[in-house]
Design a protein around this motif. Sequence first.
Motif, mmCIF file in Angstrom:
data_model
loop_
_atom_site.group_PDB
_atom_site.id
_atom_site.type_symbol
_atom_site.label_atom_id
_atom_site.label_comp_id
_atom_site.label_asym_id
_atom_site.label_seq_id
_atom_site.Cartn_x
_atom_site.Cartn_y
_atom_site.Cartn_z
ATOM 1 N N TYR A 1 7.451 8.740 6.680
ATOM 2 C CA TYR A 1 7.390 10.035 7.369
ATOM 3 C C TYR A 1 7.562 9.839 8.884
ATOM 4 O O TYR A 1 8.237 10.628 9.552
ATOM 5 N N ALA A 2 6.948 8.784 9.414
ATOM 6 C CA ALA A 2 7.102 8.500 10.844
ATOM 7 C C ALA A 2 8.557 8.194 11.178
ATOM 8 O O ALA A 2 9.068 8.601 12.234
ATOM 9 N N LEU A 3 9.240 7.501 10.282
ATOM 10 C CA LEU A 3 10.659 7.193 10.508
ATOM 11 C C LEU A 3 11.514 8.458 10.458
ATOM 12 O O LEU A 3 12.523 8.564 11.157
ATOM 13 N N MET A 4 11.102 9.432 9.659
ATOM 14 C CA MET A 4 11.801 10.716 9.648
ATOM 15 C C MET A 4 11.613 11.422 10.996
ATOM 16 O O MET A 4 12.553 12.013 11.536
ATOM 17 N N THR A 5 10.408 11.326 11.550
ATOM 18 C CA THR A 5 10.151 11.886 12.879
ATOM 19 C C THR A 5 11.049 11.214 13.905
ATOM 20 O O THR A 5 11.602 11.872 14.797
ATOM 21 N N HIS A 6 11.218 9.912 13.777
ATOM 22 C CA HIS A 6 12.100 9.171 14.678
ATOM 23 C C HIS A 6 13.524 9.718 14.595
ATOM 24 O O HIS A 6 14.206 9.860 15.619
ATOM 25 N N ASP A 7 13.984 10.039 13.390
ATOM 26 C CA ASP A 7 15.316 10.633 13.231
ATOM 27 C C ASP A 7 15.429 11.954 13.990
ATOM 28 O O ASP A 7 16.457 12.242 14.612
ATOM 29 N N VAL A 8 14.385 12.776 13.934
ATOM 30 C CA VAL A 8 14.400 14.066 14.643
ATOM 31 C C VAL A 8 14.507 13.833 16.151
ATOM 32 O O VAL A 8 15.303 14.487 16.841
ATOM 33 N N LEU A 9 13.715 12.904 16.672
ATOM 34 C CA LEU A 9 13.769 12.598 18.104
ATOM 35 C C LEU A 9 15.154 12.093 18.505
ATOM 36 O O LEU A 9 15.683 12.460 19.557
ATOM 37 N N ARG A 10 15.741 11.260 17.648
ATOM 38 C CA ARG A 10 17.078 10.714 17.923
ATOM 39 C C ARG A 10 18.116 11.837 17.962
ATOM 40 O O ARG A 10 18.988 11.866 18.824
ATOM 41 N N TRP A 11 18.004 12.787 17.053
ATOM 42 C CA TRP A 11 18.941 13.901 17.052
ATOM 43 C C TRP A 11 18.813 14.706 18.349
ATOM 44 O O TRP A 11 19.808 15.032 18.979
ATOM 45 N N LEU A 12 17.582 15.003 18.741
ATOM 46 C CA LEU A 12 17.365 15.764 19.975
ATOM 47 C C LEU A 12 17.956 15.059 21.191
ATOM 48 O O LEU A 12 18.583 15.677 22.044
ATOM 49 N N ALA A 13 17.745 13.749 21.255
ATOM 50 C CA ALA A 13 18.201 13.002 22.423
ATOM 51 C C ALA A 13 19.710 12.834 22.469
ATOM 52 O O ALA A 13 20.299 12.856 23.558
ATOM 53 N N TYR A 14 20.339 12.673 21.320
ATOM 54 C CA TYR A 14 21.757 12.321 21.321
ATOM 55 C C TYR A 14 22.700 13.435 20.911
ATOM 56 O O TYR A 14 23.914 13.271 21.006
ATOM 57 N N HIS A 15 22.169 14.572 20.512
ATOM 58 C CA HIS A 15 23.029 15.679 20.119
ATOM 59 C C HIS A 15 22.760 16.940 20.928
ATOM 60 O O HIS A 15 23.206 18.021 20.549
ATOM 61 N N THR A 16 21.996 16.799 21.999
ATOM 62 C CA THR A 16 21.796 17.908 22.930
ATOM 63 C C THR A 16 22.003 17.372 24.336
ATOM 64 O O THR A 16 22.075 16.159 24.543
ATOM 65 N N ASP A 17 22.080 18.271 25.291
ATOM 66 C CA ASP A 17 22.240 17.826 26.683
ATOM 67 C C ASP A 17 20.890 17.753 27.404
ATOM 68 O O ASP A 17 20.833 17.787 28.627
ATOM 69 N N ASP B 1 0.847 -1.188 0.000
ATOM 70 C CA ASP B 1 0.000 0.000 0.000
ATOM 71 C C ASP B 1 0.889 1.246 0.000
ATOM 72 O O ASP B 1 1.617 1.500 0.961
ATOM 73 N N GLU B 2 0.836 1.998 -1.087
ATOM 74 C CA GLU B 2 1.728 3.145 -1.250
ATOM 75 C C GLU B 2 1.494 4.231 -0.192
ATOM 76 O O GLU B 2 2.439 4.856 0.277
ATOM 77 N N THR B 3 0.261 4.447 0.206
ATOM 78 C CA THR B 3 -0.027 5.458 1.228
ATOM 79 C C THR B 3 0.573 5.050 2.563
ATOM 80 O O THR B 3 1.216 5.867 3.249
ATOM 81 N N LEU B 4 0.394 3.790 2.936
ATOM 82 C CA LEU B 4 0.982 3.305 4.182
ATOM 83 C C LEU B 4 2.503 3.402 4.131
ATOM 84 O O LEU B 4 3.141 3.846 5.088
ATOM 85 N N LYS B 5 3.081 3.008 3.010
ATOM 86 C CA LYS B 5 4.541 3.057 2.874
ATOM 87 C C LYS B 5 5.051 4.487 3.064
ATOM 88 O O LYS B 5 6.027 4.730 3.776
#
Length: 195
Positions: free
Chosen positions: A69-85, A60-64
Amino acid sequence: MIENKDQLIAVAAEANGLLQQIADYTKLHPGEAWHGRVRFPRGFIGTAQDKRRKLSFISDETLKRNVSYALMTHDVLRWLAYHTDLSGQAREMIIKEAVCLLGTICESITIFPEEYGLGRGSGQKKRIARLVELEVIDKKLQRRLNWLWDKRNQEHIYDLNFREFDHWVNGDWYRAVKAWRGLRDGLTVWRARKV
Protein backbone atom coordinates in the motif's frame (compact mmCIF):
# COMPACT_ATOMS: atom_id res chain seq x y z
CA MET A 1 -6.02 7.99 -29.02
CA ILE A 2 -3.04 10.33 -29.12
CA GLU A 3 -0.77 9.40 -32.01
CA ASN A 4 1.99 12.03 -31.96
CA LYS A 5 3.62 14.82 -29.96
CA ASP A 6 1.53 17.60 -31.56
CA GLN A 7 -1.67 15.81 -30.57
CA LEU A 8 -0.28 15.26 -27.07
CA ILE A 9 0.43 18.99 -26.70
CA ALA A 10 -3.06 19.92 -27.92
CA VAL A 11 -4.84 17.44 -25.64
CA ALA A 12 -2.76 18.52 -22.63
CA ALA A 13 -3.63 22.18 -23.30
CA GLU A 14 -7.32 21.32 -23.48
CA ALA A 15 -7.11 19.26 -20.26
CA ASN A 16 -5.26 22.11 -18.52
CA GLY A 17 -8.00 24.55 -19.41
CA LEU A 18 -10.77 22.23 -18.27
CA LEU A 19 -9.03 21.43 -14.97
CA GLN A 20 -8.57 25.15 -14.32
CA GLN A 21 -12.28 25.75 -14.96
CA ILE A 22 -13.16 23.01 -12.48
CA ALA A 23 -10.80 24.47 -9.86
CA ASP A 24 -12.15 27.99 -10.37
CA TYR A 25 -15.76 26.85 -10.11
CA THR A 26 -15.29 24.65 -7.04
CA LYS A 27 -13.37 27.42 -5.28
CA LEU A 28 -16.47 29.60 -5.60
CA HIS A 29 -18.83 26.68 -4.86
CA PRO A 30 -16.98 24.37 -2.42
CA GLY A 31 -20.14 22.43 -1.62
CA GLU A 32 -20.17 21.16 -5.20
CA ALA A 33 -16.51 20.08 -5.27
CA TRP A 34 -17.50 16.42 -5.13
CA HIS A 35 -19.12 16.76 -8.55
CA GLY A 36 -15.92 18.22 -10.01
CA ARG A 37 -13.67 15.28 -9.22
CA VAL A 38 -11.59 14.12 -12.16
CA ARG A 39 -10.69 10.52 -12.87
CA PHE A 40 -7.12 9.58 -11.92
CA PRO A 41 -5.45 7.87 -14.90
CA ARG A 42 -5.92 4.11 -14.70
CA GLY A 43 -2.92 1.84 -15.02
CA PHE A 44 -0.35 4.20 -13.50
CA ILE A 45 -0.66 2.98 -9.94
CA GLY A 46 0.45 -0.62 -9.66
CA THR A 47 -1.95 -2.91 -7.85
CA ALA A 48 -1.24 -4.07 -4.32
CA GLN A 49 -1.13 -7.63 -5.63
CA ASP A 50 1.53 -6.74 -8.22
CA LYS A 51 3.57 -4.96 -5.55
CA ARG A 52 3.34 -7.98 -3.20
CA ARG A 53 4.73 -10.29 -5.88
CA LYS A 54 8.03 -8.43 -5.61
CA LEU A 55 8.08 -8.72 -1.82
CA SER A 56 8.56 -12.48 -1.52
CA PHE A 57 11.20 -12.00 1.19
CA ILE A 58 8.56 -10.68 3.62
CA SER A 59 6.91 -13.56 5.47
CA ASP A 60 4.53 -11.47 7.58
CA GLU A 61 1.43 -11.06 5.43
CA THR A 62 0.27 -7.87 7.19
CA LEU A 63 3.64 -6.20 6.70
CA LYS A 64 3.74 -7.32 3.07
CA ARG A 65 0.31 -5.83 2.42
CA ASN A 66 1.14 -2.57 4.20
CA VAL A 67 4.38 -2.18 2.26
CA SER A 68 2.47 -2.75 -0.98
CA TYR A 69 0.00 0.00 0.00
CA ALA A 70 2.88 2.36 0.79
CA LEU A 71 4.36 1.62 -2.64
CA MET A 72 1.02 2.52 -4.21
CA THR A 73 1.22 5.86 -2.37
CA HIS A 74 4.69 6.29 -3.85
CA ASP A 75 3.18 5.81 -7.32
CA VAL A 76 0.67 8.61 -6.62
CA LEU A 77 3.44 10.97 -5.50
CA ARG A 78 5.47 10.09 -8.61
CA TRP A 79 2.51 10.86 -10.86
CA LEU A 80 1.98 14.24 -9.19
CA ALA A 81 5.63 15.18 -9.50
CA TYR A 82 6.21 14.04 -13.06
CA HIS A 83 2.88 14.58 -14.77
CA THR A 84 2.01 18.04 -13.50
CA ASP A 85 3.84 21.35 -13.55
CA LEU A 86 3.89 21.51 -9.76
CA SER A 87 6.98 23.51 -8.83
CA GLY A 88 8.72 25.34 -6.02
CA GLN A 89 8.19 24.32 -2.44
CA ALA A 90 5.09 22.29 -3.24
CA ARG A 91 7.15 20.05 -5.57
CA GLU A 92 9.96 19.85 -3.02
CA MET A 93 7.54 18.64 -0.37
CA ILE A 94 6.26 15.93 -2.74
CA ILE A 95 9.90 14.83 -3.20
CA LYS A 96 10.41 14.91 0.56
CA GLU A 97 7.36 12.75 1.19
CA ALA A 98 8.45 10.22 -1.45
CA VAL A 99 11.99 10.01 -0.07
CA CYS A 100 10.77 9.71 3.53
CA LEU A 101 8.22 7.08 2.52
CA LEU A 102 10.94 4.98 0.86
CA GLY A 103 13.10 5.39 3.96
CA THR A 104 10.26 4.14 6.15
CA ILE A 105 9.66 1.19 3.83
CA CYS A 106 13.36 0.29 3.93
CA GLU A 107 13.30 0.45 7.72
CA SER A 108 10.26 -1.83 7.85
CA ILE A 109 11.74 -4.52 5.63
CA THR A 110 15.07 -4.81 7.46
CA ILE A 111 13.52 -6.25 10.63
CA PHE A 112 13.88 -10.03 10.85
CA PRO A 113 13.39 -11.03 14.51
CA GLU A 114 14.65 -14.56 13.89
CA GLU A 115 18.04 -13.31 12.63
CA TYR A 116 20.61 -12.02 15.15
CA GLY A 117 21.24 -8.30 14.72
CA LEU A 118 18.16 -7.68 12.60
CA GLY A 119 15.51 -7.47 15.32
CA ARG A 120 13.56 -4.45 16.50
CA GLY A 121 16.13 -3.75 19.23
CA SER A 122 18.78 -2.83 16.67
CA GLY A 123 18.71 0.62 15.13
CA GLN A 124 18.29 0.97 11.37
CA LYS A 125 21.97 1.70 10.69
CA LYS A 126 23.00 -1.30 12.80
CA ARG A 127 20.62 -3.53 10.85
CA ILE A 128 22.05 -2.20 7.59
CA ALA A 129 25.59 -2.93 8.83
CA ARG A 130 24.46 -6.44 9.77
CA LEU A 131 23.10 -6.94 6.23
CA VAL A 132 26.58 -6.08 4.93
CA GLU A 133 28.10 -8.67 7.29
CA LEU A 134 25.61 -11.25 6.00
CA GLU A 135 26.55 -10.27 2.41
CA VAL A 136 22.96 -9.33 1.62
CA ILE A 137 24.08 -5.88 0.45
CA ASP A 138 27.44 -4.28 -0.32
CA LYS A 139 29.16 -1.24 1.17
CA LYS A 140 27.96 1.05 -1.64
CA LEU A 141 24.36 0.16 -0.94
CA GLN A 142 25.03 0.53 2.79
CA ARG A 143 26.10 4.14 2.19
CA ARG A 144 22.97 4.76 0.11
CA LEU A 145 20.70 3.25 2.77
CA ASN A 146 22.40 5.20 5.57
CA TRP A 147 21.96 8.39 3.54
CA LEU A 148 18.29 7.48 2.97
CA TRP A 149 17.79 6.88 6.69
CA ASP A 150 19.30 10.29 7.51
CA LYS A 151 17.02 11.92 4.92
CA ARG A 152 14.01 10.02 6.24
CA ASN A 153 14.69 11.37 9.71
CA GLN A 154 14.24 14.87 8.30
CA GLU A 155 10.55 14.01 8.33
CA HIS A 156 10.60 15.25 11.94
CA ILE A 157 10.12 18.95 11.27
CA TYR A 158 10.65 19.94 14.90
CA ASP A 159 14.20 18.53 14.76
CA LEU A 160 15.28 20.44 11.65
CA ASN A 161 17.82 23.20 12.21
CA PHE A 162 17.52 24.48 8.62
CA ARG A 163 14.81 25.79 6.34
CA GLU A 164 13.66 23.30 3.77
CA PHE A 165 13.58 25.93 1.04
CA ASP A 166 15.61 24.65 -1.95
CA HIS A 167 16.59 21.55 0.01
CA TRP A 168 14.84 18.64 -1.75
CA VAL A 169 15.79 17.89 -5.36
CA ASN A 170 14.97 15.26 -8.00
CA GLY A 171 18.35 13.62 -7.37
CA ASP A 172 17.28 12.83 -3.80
CA TRP A 173 14.32 10.90 -5.14
CA TYR A 174 16.40 8.98 -7.70
CA ARG A 175 18.94 8.08 -5.04
CA ALA A 176 16.19 6.92 -2.66
CA VAL A 177 14.64 4.71 -5.35
CA LYS A 178 18.04 3.12 -6.06
CA ALA A 179 18.50 2.41 -2.35
CA TRP A 180 15.02 0.89 -2.05
CA ARG A 181 15.41 -1.30 -5.14
CA GLY A 182 18.89 -2.43 -4.13
CA LEU A 183 17.67 -3.44 -0.68
CA ARG A 184 14.58 -5.18 -2.06
CA ASP A 185 16.64 -7.14 -4.59
CA GLY A 186 19.31 -8.08 -2.03
CA LEU A 187 16.71 -9.30 0.47
CA THR A 188 14.90 -11.26 -2.24
CA VAL A 189 18.06 -13.19 -3.15
CA TRP A 190 19.08 -13.67 0.49
CA ARG A 191 15.73 -15.02 1.63
CA ALA A 192 15.49 -17.33 -1.42
CA ARG A 193 18.88 -18.83 -0.45
CA LYS A 194 17.64 -19.45 3.10
CA VAL A 195 14.56 -21.41 2.03
